[in-house]
Design a protein around this motif. Structure first.
Motif, PDB file in Angstrom:
ATOM      1  N   PRO A 158      43.754  -1.036 -35.993  1.00 52.53           N
ATOM      2  CA  PRO A 158      43.678   0.416 -35.870  1.00 52.53           C
ATOM      3  C   PRO A 158      43.581   1.085 -37.248  1.00 52.53           C
ATOM      4  CG  PRO A 158      45.495  -0.464 -34.564  1.00 52.53           C
ATOM      5  CD  PRO A 158      44.998  -1.569 -35.429  1.00 52.53           C
ATOM      6  N   ARG A 159      43.081   2.312 -37.234  1.00 49.38           N
ATOM      7  CA  ARG A 159      42.879   3.025 -38.490  1.00 49.38           C
ATOM      8  C   ARG A 159      44.202   3.532 -39.064  1.00 49.38           C
ATOM      9  NH1 ARG A 159      40.550   7.618 -40.177  1.00 49.38           N
ATOM     10  NH2 ARG A 159      40.896   8.755 -38.248  1.00 49.38           N
ATOM     11  N   PHE A 160      45.201   3.725 -38.169  1.00 48.05           N
ATOM     12  CA  PHE A 160      46.524   4.189 -38.618  1.00 48.05           C
ATOM     13  C   PHE A 160      47.546   3.610 -37.649  1.00 48.05           C
ATOM     14  CE2 PHE A 160      44.123   7.343 -36.202  1.00 48.05           C
ATOM     15  CZ  PHE A 160      44.901   7.492 -35.060  1.00 48.05           C
ATOM     16  N   ASP A 161      48.802   3.518 -38.097  1.00 52.31           N
ATOM     17  CA  ASP A 161      49.854   3.019 -37.200  1.00 52.31           C
ATOM     18  C   ASP A 161      49.936   3.984 -36.021  1.00 52.31           C
ATOM     19  OD1 ASP A 161      50.364   1.222 -39.222  1.00 52.31           O
ATOM     20  OD2 ASP A 161      52.156   2.262 -39.945  1.00 52.31           O
ATOM     21  N   ASN A 162      49.896   3.457 -34.804  1.00 53.34           N
ATOM     22  CA  ASN A 162      49.984   4.362 -33.657  1.00 53.34           C
ATOM     23  C   ASN A 162      50.760   3.713 -32.531  1.00 53.34           C
ATOM     24  OD1 ASN A 162      47.823   3.548 -31.386  1.00 53.34           O
ATOM     25  ND2 ASN A 162      46.998   3.056 -33.405  1.00 53.34           N
ATOM     26  N   SER A 163      51.082   4.529 -31.558  1.00 52.57           N
ATOM     27  CA  SER A 163      51.954   4.070 -30.493  1.00 52.57           C
ATOM     28  C   SER A 163      51.176   3.478 -29.324  1.00 52.57           C
ATOM     29  CB  SER A 163      52.804   5.241 -29.980  1.00 52.57           C
ATOM     30  OG  SER A 163      53.596   4.780 -28.900  1.00 52.57           O
ATOM     31  N   ALA A 164      51.703   2.392 -28.775  1.00 50.91           N
ATOM     32  CA  ALA A 164      51.097   1.774 -27.595  1.00 50.91           C
ATOM     33  C   ALA A 164      51.649   2.376 -26.313  1.00 50.91           C
ATOM     34  CB  ALA A 164      51.362   0.269 -27.618  1.00 50.91           C
ATOM     35  N   VAL A 165      52.635   3.232 -26.424  1.00 57.46           N
ATOM     36  CA  VAL A 165      53.294   3.789 -25.221  1.00 57.46           C
ATOM     37  C   VAL A 165      53.563   5.278 -25.416  1.00 57.46           C
ATOM     38  CG1 VAL A 165      54.429   1.607 -24.607  1.00 57.46           C
ATOM     39  CG2 VAL A 165      55.600   3.227 -26.135  1.00 57.46           C
ATOM     40  N   ASP A 166      53.880   5.949 -24.333  1.00 67.22           N
ATOM     41  CA  ASP A 166      54.449   7.296 -24.425  1.00 67.22           C
ATOM     42  C   ASP A 166      55.944   7.104 -24.658  1.00 67.22           C
ATOM     43  OD1 ASP A 166      52.044   8.597 -23.849  1.00 67.22           O
ATOM     44  OD2 ASP A 166      52.399   8.512 -21.682  1.00 67.22           O
ATOM     45  N   GLY A 167      56.463   7.619 -25.769  1.00 66.87           N
ATOM     46  CA  GLY A 167      57.891   7.388 -26.018  1.00 66.87           C
ATOM     47  C   GLY A 167      58.372   8.058 -27.280  1.00 66.87           C
ATOM     48  N   TYR A 168      59.348   7.395 -27.920  1.00 63.85           N
ATOM     49  CA  TYR A 168      60.020   7.996 -29.074  1.00 63.85           C
ATOM     50  C   TYR A 168      59.984   7.041 -30.248  1.00 63.85           C
ATOM     51  CZ  TYR A 168      61.295  11.473 -25.706  1.00 63.85           C
ATOM     52  OH  TYR A 168      61.208  12.457 -24.768  1.00 63.85           O
ATOM     53  N   ALA A 169      59.569   7.574 -31.374  1.00 62.71           N
ATOM     54  CA  ALA A 169      59.524   6.758 -32.595  1.00 62.71           C
ATOM     55  C   ALA A 169      60.922   6.743 -33.201  1.00 62.71           C
ATOM     56  CB  ALA A 169      58.543   7.356 -33.577  1.00 62.71           C
ATOM     57  N   VAL A 170      61.353   5.539 -33.598  1.00 58.57           N
ATOM     58  CA  VAL A 170      62.692   5.390 -34.189  1.00 58.57           C
ATOM     59  C   VAL A 170      62.599   4.472 -35.401  1.00 58.57           C
ATOM     60  CG1 VAL A 170      63.892   5.678 -31.971  1.00 58.57           C
ATOM     61  CG2 VAL A 170      63.202   3.384 -32.714  1.00 58.57           C
ATOM     62  N   ARG A 171      63.704   4.459 -36.159  1.00 54.65           N
ATOM     63  CA  ARG A 171      63.871   3.415 -37.164  1.00 54.65           C
ATOM     64  C   ARG A 171      64.767   2.388 -36.490  1.00 54.65           C
ATOM     65  NH1 ARG A 171      63.694   8.456 -39.429  1.00 54.65           N
ATOM     66  NH2 ARG A 171      62.426   8.657 -41.315  1.00 54.65           N
ATOM     67  N   ALA A 172      64.301   1.150 -36.396  1.00 54.04           N
ATOM     68  CA  ALA A 172      65.031   0.127 -35.646  1.00 54.04           C
ATOM     69  C   ALA A 172      66.486   0.053 -36.084  1.00 54.04           C
ATOM     70  CB  ALA A 172      64.343  -1.229 -35.812  1.00 54.04           C
ATOM     71  N   VAL A 204      54.220  14.262 -31.529  1.00 59.76           N
ATOM     72  CA  VAL A 204      52.859  13.963 -32.007  1.00 59.76           C
ATOM     73  C   VAL A 204      52.062  13.472 -30.814  1.00 59.76           C
ATOM     74  CG1 VAL A 204      51.480  12.775 -33.756  1.00 59.76           C
ATOM     75  CG2 VAL A 204      53.944  13.057 -34.120  1.00 59.76           C
ATOM     76  N   GLN A 205      50.942  14.117 -30.554  1.00 63.93           N
ATOM     77  CA  GLN A 205      50.101  13.600 -29.475  1.00 63.93           C
ATOM     78  C   GLN A 205      48.783  13.098 -30.046  1.00 63.93           C
ATOM     79  OE1 GLN A 205      50.013  17.417 -27.244  1.00 63.93           O
ATOM     80  NE2 GLN A 205      47.802  17.010 -27.096  1.00 63.93           N
ATOM     81  N   SER A 246      66.553  10.538 -37.322  1.00 53.75           N
ATOM     82  CA  SER A 246      65.969  11.420 -36.303  1.00 53.75           C
ATOM     83  C   SER A 246      64.997  10.614 -35.451  1.00 53.75           C
ATOM     84  CB  SER A 246      65.244  12.587 -36.968  1.00 53.75           C
ATOM     85  OG  SER A 246      64.080  12.119 -37.623  1.00 53.75           O
ATOM     86  N   THR A 247      64.504  11.249 -34.398  1.00 53.51           N
ATOM     87  CA  THR A 247      63.451  10.628 -33.587  1.00 53.51           C
ATOM     88  C   THR A 247      62.358  11.660 -33.344  1.00 53.51           C
ATOM     89  OG1 THR A 247      62.971   9.406 -31.565  1.00 53.51           O
ATOM     90  CG2 THR A 247      64.580  11.169 -31.373  1.00 53.51           C
ATOM     91  N   VAL A 248      61.171  11.171 -33.024  1.00 49.77           N
ATOM     92  CA  VAL A 248      60.018  12.045 -32.779  1.00 49.77           C
ATOM     93  C   VAL A 248      59.322  11.538 -31.517  1.00 49.77           C
ATOM     94  CG1 VAL A 248      57.742  12.704 -33.663  1.00 49.77           C
ATOM     95  CG2 VAL A 248      59.674  12.594 -35.218  1.00 49.77           C
ATOM     96  N   GLN A 249      58.937  12.454 -30.671  1.00 55.47           N
ATOM     97  CA  GLN A 249      58.187  12.028 -29.483  1.00 55.47           C
ATOM     98  C   GLN A 249      56.751  11.696 -29.908  1.00 55.47           C
ATOM     99  OE1 GLN A 249      57.761  14.934 -26.351  1.00 55.47           O
ATOM    100  NE2 GLN A 249      57.316  13.341 -24.824  1.00 55.47           N
ATOM    101  N   VAL A 250      56.269  10.527 -29.517  1.00 59.50           N
ATOM    102  CA  VAL A 250      54.895  10.124 -29.872  1.00 59.50           C
ATOM    103  C   VAL A 250      54.210   9.630 -28.599  1.00 59.50           C
ATOM    104  CG1 VAL A 250      53.445   8.645 -31.311  1.00 59.50           C
ATOM    105  CG2 VAL A 250      55.647   9.438 -32.209  1.00 59.50           C
ATOM    106  N   LEU A 251      53.056  10.196 -28.310  1.00 56.68           N
ATOM    107  CA  LEU A 251      52.339   9.804 -27.094  1.00 56.68           C
ATOM    108  C   LEU A 251      51.365   8.667 -27.401  1.00 56.68           C
ATOM    109  CD1 LEU A 251      51.928  13.342 -25.531  1.00 56.68           C
ATOM    110  CD2 LEU A 251      53.728  11.646 -25.196  1.00 56.68           C
ATOM    111  N   THR A 252      50.912   8.001 -26.360  1.00 50.32           N
ATOM    112  CA  THR A 252      50.055   6.821 -26.534  1.00 50.32           C
ATOM    113  C   THR A 252      48.843   7.123 -27.414  1.00 50.32           C
ATOM    114  OG1 THR A 252      50.697   6.114 -24.342  1.00 50.32           O
ATOM    115  CG2 THR A 252      48.774   5.026 -25.286  1.00 50.32           C
ATOM    116  N   GLY A 253      48.632   6.271 -28.416  1.00 49.85           N
ATOM    117  CA  GLY A 253      47.465   6.422 -29.290  1.00 49.85           C
ATOM    118  C   GLY A 253      47.697   7.386 -30.427  1.00 49.85           C
ATOM    119  N   ALA A 254      48.812   8.097 -30.406  1.00 48.18           N
ATOM    120  CA  ALA A 254      49.062   9.063 -31.471  1.00 48.18           C
ATOM    121  C   ALA A 254      49.643   8.351 -32.690  1.00 48.18           C
ATOM    122  CB  ALA A 254      50.027  10.145 -30.991  1.00 48.18           C
TER     123      ALA A 254
END
Ligand code: AMP
Ligand code: MG
Length: 410
Positions: free
Chosen positions: A44-58, A78-79, A92-100
């Motif tokens: 991919p051109r940039f790191d992106n999400s495979a799911v609708d969900g929340y980005a976290v630091r593990a 981020v959509q 913190s966490t951020v909502q990230v939708l699939t492909g965003a």
């Protein structure tokens, strides 16, 4: 008479790809790439999400469990299509939708089904593994990676890949233009009324349909009476317009078989005439060279079965070579013969058959009506059984070679 293989070798020696050109990507189906294609960017051109969900630091979720959930403040959304370039605070966490895009700093995604989100915060009940549901930049390939080789046939899936690389124009081999000339006084257009002694013209229809299945877009059909001047004039017009011309009929030794004479008068160099095959013995092949351009000419026999079979055996590989796919003769698959066959020795025979996939492999059922004028039995055929030149009796259950009628290049 030369053999099937000798005829193929003679054609192969005369053909190569047409010149390279460039076409809009949506006109490239079944063309072939004239250059290799390299990745213009990471995929991919940039790191992106495979799911609708929340980005976290593990690391923030290391201690999360159903008994002691971890709650993180929800700081944004981020959509797909958003730049995702904002920086977010640790913890913190951020909502990230699939492909965003996943904003920098985060290293895992948690599916929205696995959290509860309310009042501006999100509750996590399990640890997340670093990289979970993340599509990392460049994980499939990096900029400059060689993706597709020159000569590759552009299938729908390859066309999609090229569009995905952002290619509006694609370097391809110029597609061959095909001209078809059906000869014979007896021929009438389907729909016309038949005179006594007349028959409906069918060869050019089958050949045009096969050519379209191969992905040729420029196909011209014409008809000529058994008249030397008309035959020559129509042939010349097609030779001027097309890269490959196939004629049907008028190529054996009858008094009205004018095609070879007309080709000779036009300066076509005959490479061969007559091949030890059945059907299709009188097939001719020649090359016309004019003003630095080469045209291929196939003089196919008139009998409807012979015309289509010789088109498949000889013209299809040649058109594939012009198209940039390399010269590939019809595929040869092993099959089991369903019922016995007899033939006279001397010519290789191609027997129309129905091909069936069974648990023990491919089964070839020969079609009863074997005459080369028997078009009805062509309609239901799905392949050709190859019977060797000197075979006379082939018993049921024998292993045979078959070529499927699937009208395609590799
Ligand atoms: P020819 O090779 O011209 O002697 O033709 C051999 C046989 O094929 C004759 O019975 C023709 O009537 C028939 N034939 C020739 N051209 C066509 C065509 N375009 N469509 C259907 N039948 C044809
Ligand atoms: Mg004829």
């Amino acid at each position: 008479m030369i053999s099937y293989r000798e005829a193929l070798a003679k054609i192969a020696a005369e053909v190569g790809p047409l010149e390279p050109t460039s076409l809009p990507v949506d006109e490239c189906l079944f063309r072939s790439l004239s250059e290799s294609v390299k990745a213009p960017f990471d995929a991919p051109r940039f790191d992106n999400s495979a799911v609708d969900g929340y980005a976290v630091r593990a690391i923030d979720l290391a201690q999360a469990s159903p008994e002691s959930p971890v709650e993180l403040p929800l700081c944004g959304k981020v959509q797909a299509g958003d730049a995702g370039s904002l920086a977010y605070p640790e913890g913190s966490t951020v909502q990230v939708l699939t492909g965003a895009a996943i904003p920098s700093g985060f290293d895992a995604m948690v599916m929205q089904e696995d959290v509860s989100a309310e009042n501006g915060s999100v509750r996590f009940v399990h640890p997340a593994e670093r990289g979970a549901h993340v599509r990392w930049q460049g994980e499939e390939y990096r900029t400059g990676h060689r993706l597709f080789e020159a000569g590759t046939r552009i299938t729908p899936q390859l066309l999609a890949s090229l569009a995905g690389l952002g290619m509006a124009q694609v370097p391809v081999t110029r597609p061959p233009k095909l001209g078809i000339l059906a000869t014979g006084n007896e021929l009438a257009e389907p729909g016309a009324s038949l005179s006594p002694g007349g028959i409906y013209e069918s060869n050019s229809f089958g050949i045009e349909a096969a050519a379209k299945t191969l992905g040729l877009t420029h196909v011209v059909r014409d008809r000529a009476k058994d008249d030397p001047d008309e035959t020559r004039a129509k042939l010349e017009a097609l030779l001027l317009e097309c890269d490959c011309v196939v004629t049907t009929g008028g190529v054996s030794v009858g008094e009205h078989d004018l095609v070879r004479a007309a080709l000779g008068e036009l300066g076509v160099r005959e490479v061969f005439w007559r091949v030890a095959i059945k059907p299709g013995k009188p097939v001719a092949f020649g090359v016309w060279e004019s003003e630095g351009r080469r045209r291929l000419v196939f003089g196919l026999p008139g009998n409807p079965v012979s015309a289509l079979v010789t088109f498949a055996l000889f013209a299809v590989p040649a058109l594939g070579a012009l198209n940039g796919n390399g010269f590939q003769s019809q595929p040869e698959w092993p099959a089991t013969l369903a019922s016995e066959l007899h033939k006279a020795p001397g010519r290789m025979e191609f027997v129309r058959c129905e091909l069936e996939h069974t648990e023990s492999g491919l089964l070839a059922r020969p079609i009863e009506a074997r005459g080369s004028h028997m078009l009805g039995s062509m309609g239901g055929a799905s392949g050709l059984i190859h019977l060797p030149q000197n075979a006379e009796h082939v018993s049921a259950g024998s292993r045979v070679t078959v070529s499927p009628f699937d009208w395609r290049w590799p």
